[in-house]
Design a protein around this motif. Structure first.
Motif, PDB file in Angstrom:
ATOM      1  N   UNK A   1       0.352  -1.528  -0.280  1.00  0.00           N
ATOM      2  CA  UNK A   1      -0.261   0.147  -0.295  1.00  0.00           C
ATOM      3  C   UNK A   1       1.122   1.167  -0.215  1.00  0.00           C
ATOM      4  N   UNK A   2       0.453   2.167   0.357  1.00  0.00           N
ATOM      5  CA  UNK A   2       1.069   3.999   0.838  1.00  0.00           C
ATOM      6  C   UNK A   2       2.397   3.108   1.520  1.00  0.00           C
ATOM      7  N   UNK A   3       3.516   3.980   0.334  1.00  0.00           N
ATOM      8  CA  UNK A   3       5.268   3.658   0.931  1.00  0.00           C
ATOM      9  C   UNK A   3       6.262   4.188  -0.689  1.00  0.00           C
ATOM     10  N   UNK A   4       6.854   3.347  -0.346  1.00  0.00           N
ATOM     11  CA  UNK A   4       8.218   3.802  -1.528  1.00  0.00           C
ATOM     12  C   UNK A   4       8.622   2.684  -2.133  1.00  0.00           C
ATOM     13  N   UNK A   5       8.177   3.125  -3.725  1.00  0.00           N
ATOM     14  CA  UNK A   5       8.854   1.958  -4.696  1.00  0.00           C
ATOM     15  C   UNK A   5      10.396   1.754  -5.154  1.00  0.00           C
ATOM     16  N   UNK A   6      10.808   0.719  -5.259  1.00  0.00           N
ATOM     17  CA  UNK A   6      12.554   1.057  -5.579  1.00  0.00           C
ATOM     18  C   UNK A   6      12.666   0.147  -6.020  1.00  0.00           C
ATOM     19  N   UNK A   7      13.546   0.617  -7.721  1.00  0.00           N
ATOM     20  CA  UNK A   7      14.636  -0.116  -8.171  1.00  0.00           C
ATOM     21  C   UNK A   7      15.909  -0.018  -8.010  1.00  0.00           C
ATOM     22  N   UNK A   8      16.095  -1.271  -7.475  1.00  0.00           N
ATOM     23  CA  UNK A   8      17.744  -0.759  -6.947  1.00  0.00           C
ATOM     24  C   UNK A   8      18.702  -2.157  -7.729  1.00  0.00           C
ATOM     25  N   UNK A   9      19.954  -1.294  -8.181  1.00  0.00           N
ATOM     26  CA  UNK A   9      20.499  -1.397  -8.784  1.00  0.00           C
ATOM     27  C   UNK A   9      22.120  -1.921  -7.987  1.00  0.00           C
ATOM     28  N   UNK A  10      22.516  -3.523  -8.473  1.00  0.00           N
ATOM     29  CA  UNK A  10      23.667  -3.355  -6.902  1.00  0.00           C
ATOM     30  C   UNK A  10      25.525  -3.133  -8.037  1.00  0.00           C
ATOM     31  N   UNK A  11      25.980  -2.232  -8.216  1.00  0.00           N
ATOM     32  CA  UNK A  11      27.197  -2.295  -9.034  1.00  0.00           C
ATOM     33  C   UNK A  11      28.123  -3.129  -8.173  1.00  0.00           C
ATOM     34  N   UNK A  12      28.552  -3.477  -9.916  1.00  0.00           N
ATOM     35  CA  UNK A  12      30.545  -4.061  -9.490  1.00  0.00           C
ATOM     36  C   UNK A  12      31.086  -3.729  -8.691  1.00  0.00           C
ATOM     37  N   UNK A  13      31.275  -4.426  -7.348  1.00  0.00           N
ATOM     38  CA  UNK A  13      32.487  -3.338  -6.509  1.00  0.00           C
ATOM     39  C   UNK A  13      31.488  -3.207  -4.603  1.00  0.00           C
ATOM     40  N   UNK A  14      30.096  -3.382  -4.913  1.00  0.00           N
ATOM     41  CA  UNK A  14      29.302  -2.629  -3.597  1.00  0.00           C
ATOM     42  C   UNK A  14      29.915  -3.969  -2.492  1.00  0.00           C
ATOM     43  N   UNK A  15      29.481  -3.544  -1.648  1.00  0.00           N
ATOM     44  CA  UNK A  15      29.962  -4.428   0.054  1.00  0.00           C
ATOM     45  C   UNK A  15      28.685  -3.971   0.528  1.00  0.00           C
ATOM     46  N   UNK A  16      29.222  -4.754   1.605  1.00  0.00           N
ATOM     47  CA  UNK A  16      27.598  -4.599   2.933  1.00  0.00           C
ATOM     48  C   UNK A  16      27.742  -3.493   3.440  1.00  0.00           C
ATOM     49  N   UNK A  17      29.463  -2.849   3.899  1.00  0.00           N
ATOM     50  CA  UNK A  17      28.510  -0.736   3.435  1.00  0.00           C
ATOM     51  C   UNK A  17      27.936  -0.583   2.948  1.00  0.00           C
ATOM     52  N   UNK A  18      27.811  -0.739   1.714  1.00  0.00           N
ATOM     53  CA  UNK A  18      26.667  -0.683   0.571  1.00  0.00           C
ATOM     54  C   UNK A  18      25.403  -0.921   0.912  1.00  0.00           C
ATOM     55  N   UNK A  19      25.262  -1.739   1.002  1.00  0.00           N
ATOM     56  CA  UNK A  19      23.973  -1.995   1.834  1.00  0.00           C
ATOM     57  C   UNK A  19      23.716  -1.668   2.644  1.00  0.00           C
ATOM     58  N   UNK A  20      24.463  -1.772   3.820  1.00  0.00           N
ATOM     59  CA  UNK A  20      23.889  -1.124   4.976  1.00  0.00           C
ATOM     60  C   UNK A  20      23.888   0.929   4.849  1.00  0.00           C
ATOM     61  N   UNK A  21      24.114   0.964   4.304  1.00  0.00           N
ATOM     62  CA  UNK A  21      23.924   2.752   3.804  1.00  0.00           C
ATOM     63  C   UNK A  21      22.902   2.575   3.036  1.00  0.00           C
ATOM     64  N   UNK A  22      22.794   1.862   1.995  1.00  0.00           N
ATOM     65  CA  UNK A  22      21.650   2.182   0.862  1.00  0.00           C
ATOM     66  C   UNK A  22      20.382   1.902   2.278  1.00  0.00           C
ATOM     67  N   UNK A  23      20.442   1.173   2.766  1.00  0.00           N
ATOM     68  CA  UNK A  23      18.927   0.374   3.687  1.00  0.00           C
ATOM     69  C   UNK A  23      18.706   1.471   4.577  1.00  0.00           C
ATOM     70  N   UNK A  24      19.777   2.196   5.436  1.00  0.00           N
ATOM     71  CA  UNK A  24      19.091   3.194   6.169  1.00  0.00           C
ATOM     72  C   UNK A  24      18.614   4.347   5.535  1.00  0.00           C
TER      73      UNK A  24
END
Length: 148
Positions: A24-47
């Motif tokens: 329902x109401x909220x955010x639709x997110x299309x997510x692209x993972x780049x070559x070289x992305x890390x756990x730190x990128x995942x944590x930053x993006x989620x936050x």
């Protein structure tokens, strides 16, 4: 990581004629993972996604996050966000992480968002999907992790 974030009143994703994720109401997110992305990128993006203050408050201002409104998130993997169209007419996807590296990071973002109390619906990784949404505003943002 790169994301296209849209404020929605509703969104869903369909695979082979079956609704596999719906919010329902909220955010639709299309997510692209780049070559070289890390756990730190995942944590930053989620936050960043959970904390984005793009939902309306009582005065109609973009001042609330998903947590503030009990909003939901539809999170769909989309490697084409990493397409490079600067040369020629055909996009190059060399910047996108290969599926075996991208899928665990995508799943990690899902888990991190859920860990902050947000209900997340998803598509199916590496399938042909149909995404349906009603963009409110319209509000559409591009979000990139700092390492991009």
């Amino acid at each position: 990581m790169k994301a296209v974030v849209q404020r929605v009143s509703e969104a869903s994703v369909v695979v082979d004629g079956e609704v596999v994720g719906q919010i329902g109401p909220g955010l639709a997110v299309l997510l692209g993972v780049a070559h070289g992305d890390t756990e730190a990128d995942a944590r930053w993006m989620a936050d960043k996604l959970v904390g984005l203050r793009v939902l309306e408050d009582d005065a109609g201002k973009m001042n609330r996050s998903l947590v503030d409104t009990a909003g939901e998130m539809l999170l769909v993997s989309q490697f084409t966000l990493l397409g490079d169209c600067r040369k020629g007419k055909r996009p190059s996807f060399v910047g996108a992480a290969p599926p075996d590296a991208a899928e665990p990071l995508y799943e990690r973002v899902v888990a991190l968002v859920e860990g902050q109390g947000v209900r997340v619906a998803t598509g199916r990784f590496r399938t042909e999907m149909r995404v349906h949404l009603v963009n409110e505003g319209p509000v559409t943002l591009l979000v990139e992790s700092p390492t991009r």
